[in-house]
Design a protein around this motif. Structure first.
Motif, short mmCIF file in Angstrom:
data_model
loop_
_atom_site.label_atom_id
_atom_site.label_comp_id
_atom_site.label_asym_id
_atom_site.label_seq_id
_atom_site.Cartn_x
_atom_site.Cartn_y
_atom_site.Cartn_z
N CYS A 1 11.15 4.20 -3.74
CA CYS A 1 10.94 3.16 -2.72
C CYS A 1 12.27 2.80 -2.08
O CYS A 1 12.82 1.73 -2.34
CB CYS A 1 10.30 1.92 -3.34
SG CYS A 1 8.58 2.15 -3.73
N PHE B 1 13.45 1.45 0.46
CA PHE B 1 13.23 0.56 1.61
C PHE B 1 14.29 -0.53 1.57
O PHE B 1 14.81 -0.86 0.52
CB PHE B 1 11.84 -0.07 1.53
CG PHE B 1 10.73 0.94 1.58
CD1 PHE B 1 10.48 1.68 2.72
CD2 PHE B 1 9.93 1.16 0.45
CE1 PHE B 1 9.46 2.62 2.74
CE2 PHE B 1 8.91 2.09 0.47
CZ PHE B 1 8.66 2.83 1.63
N ASP C 1 9.14 -4.30 4.09
CA ASP C 1 8.89 -2.87 4.29
C ASP C 1 8.21 -2.26 3.06
O ASP C 1 7.33 -1.40 3.17
CB ASP C 1 10.21 -2.11 4.52
CG ASP C 1 10.80 -2.43 5.88
OD1 ASP C 1 10.17 -3.20 6.64
OD2 ASP C 1 11.91 -1.93 6.17
N THR C 2 8.65 -2.71 1.88
CA THR C 2 8.09 -2.16 0.64
C THR C 2 6.61 -2.50 0.51
O THR C 2 5.78 -1.63 0.21
CB THR C 2 8.86 -2.74 -0.57
OG1 THR C 2 10.25 -2.52 -0.37
CG2 THR C 2 8.42 -2.08 -1.87
N LEU D 1 6.78 3.68 -9.45
CA LEU D 1 7.74 3.48 -8.35
C LEU D 1 9.17 3.42 -8.85
O LEU D 1 9.43 2.87 -9.92
CB LEU D 1 7.42 2.17 -7.62
CG LEU D 1 5.99 2.02 -7.11
CD1 LEU D 1 5.79 0.61 -6.56
CD2 LEU D 1 5.68 3.06 -6.03
N ILE E 1 12.76 1.76 -7.99
CA ILE E 1 13.47 0.76 -7.19
C ILE E 1 14.95 1.01 -7.40
O ILE E 1 15.43 1.00 -8.54
CB ILE E 1 13.11 -0.67 -7.64
CG1 ILE E 1 11.62 -0.90 -7.42
CG2 ILE E 1 13.94 -1.70 -6.89
CD1 ILE E 1 11.16 -2.27 -7.88
N LEU F 1 17.29 -1.86 -2.55
CA LEU F 1 16.21 -2.84 -2.57
C LEU F 1 16.48 -3.93 -3.60
O LEU F 1 16.24 -5.12 -3.36
CB LEU F 1 14.88 -2.12 -2.87
CG LEU F 1 13.62 -2.93 -2.74
CD1 LEU F 1 13.48 -3.56 -1.36
CD2 LEU F 1 12.38 -2.06 -3.03
N THR G 1 7.14 8.85 1.52
CA THR G 1 7.34 7.61 2.30
C THR G 1 7.38 7.86 3.80
O THR G 1 7.00 6.99 4.58
CB THR G 1 8.64 6.89 1.87
OG1 THR G 1 9.73 7.80 2.02
CG2 THR G 1 8.56 6.41 0.44
#
Ligand code: C5P
Length: 235
Positions: free
Chosen positions: A10, A12, A17-18, A34, A36, A40, A217
């Motif tokens: 992710c 982002f 956005d996430t 996911l 991170i 983020l 994505t």
């Protein structure tokens, strides 16, 4: 028994956005695992981890800790309260630092998230490693040695290129996890990744978890791309 899964990176810049992305998966029976990363996490802090957990996703918190053992231990004892499923350190921090990370991450009941280590970043070439960092060995020998150190410190596996997963398994055993980015569909864009493989090939070589970002994505239909990735990797 080693588990297998597709982890969506992710990457982002904001919670907004996430969650716009995650809302696409609202009706999916399989909640994606996911990743991170720093961008983020530094933007949104622990709150985003808690909210994503609340939505039922597993989380790999990719913060790549690398500091003195005492600092890493204390940082890990804070992260353990976030209840993530996987997190990581740099193996270059030494066996003592990795052991301290395990101690910090272990909860009072003896359980802990999976802990893995970065060996050599795939952005580091053998030439730079030897000339700038003065590490004289070959990059493959360094990766194998760092993976062995990771195992000796009691961690669960390493992040590596899918093309390195086979040699890591050979050196550390098949129960030692390999988590591999650099995955692309056979008919997809390669982007800035250099050494890539398909999900099916990554599985054949020995990856336990693949980390996939833009092929999912940035796809026109991220849910379809995710399903395809799961089908190719897990079957
Ligand atoms: O978009 P893409 O599939 O290339 O994303 C791969 C993810 O894996 C990104 O989050 C990237 O930072 C991460 N990663 C990588 N290579 C490494 C370590 C992490 O691509 N050696």
């Amino acid at each position: 028994m080693v588990e297998h899964d597709v982890i969506i990176a992710c990457d982002f810049k904001s919670a907004e956005d996430t969650f716009r992305f995650l809302d696409l998966f609202k009706n999916e029976p399989r909640k994606p695992f996911l990743k991170i990363g720093m961008e983020l996490y530094y933007a949104e802090g622990p709150a985003i981890v808690k909210e994503i957990k609340r939505r039922g996703h597993k989380i790999f918190l990719d913060l790549k800790l690398h500091d003195i053992p005492n600092t890493v231990k204390k940082a890990m004892s804070v992260l353990r309260n976030l209840d993530v499923d996987m997190t990581n350190v740099h193996a270059a921090g030494t066996i003592d630092m990795m052991k301290a990370a395990v101690e910090g991450l272990t909860r009072e009941d003896g359980t802990r998230p999976l802990l893995i280590a970065v060996t050599q970043l795939t952005s580091t070439s053998e030439e730079r490693m030897q000339q700038e960092l003065l590490i004289g060995a070959s990059i493959n020998d360094t990766i194998v040695k760092y993976a062995q150190n990771t195992k000796a410190a009691g961690l669960d596996g390493v992040v590596c290129s899918p093309l390195e997963a086979g040699m890591v398994k050979e050196a550390c055993g098949k129960e030692f996890f390999t988590i591999t980015p650099g995955v692309r569909f056979a008919d997809g864009e390669v982007g800035d990744q250099v050494r890539v493989t398909t999900p099916a090939r990554a599985r054949e070589i020995g990856s336990d978890f693949i980390v996939v970002g833009r092929p999912i994505t940035a796809a026109d239909d991220p849910v379809a791309a995710y399903r395809r990735c799961v089908a190719e990797f897990i079957g």
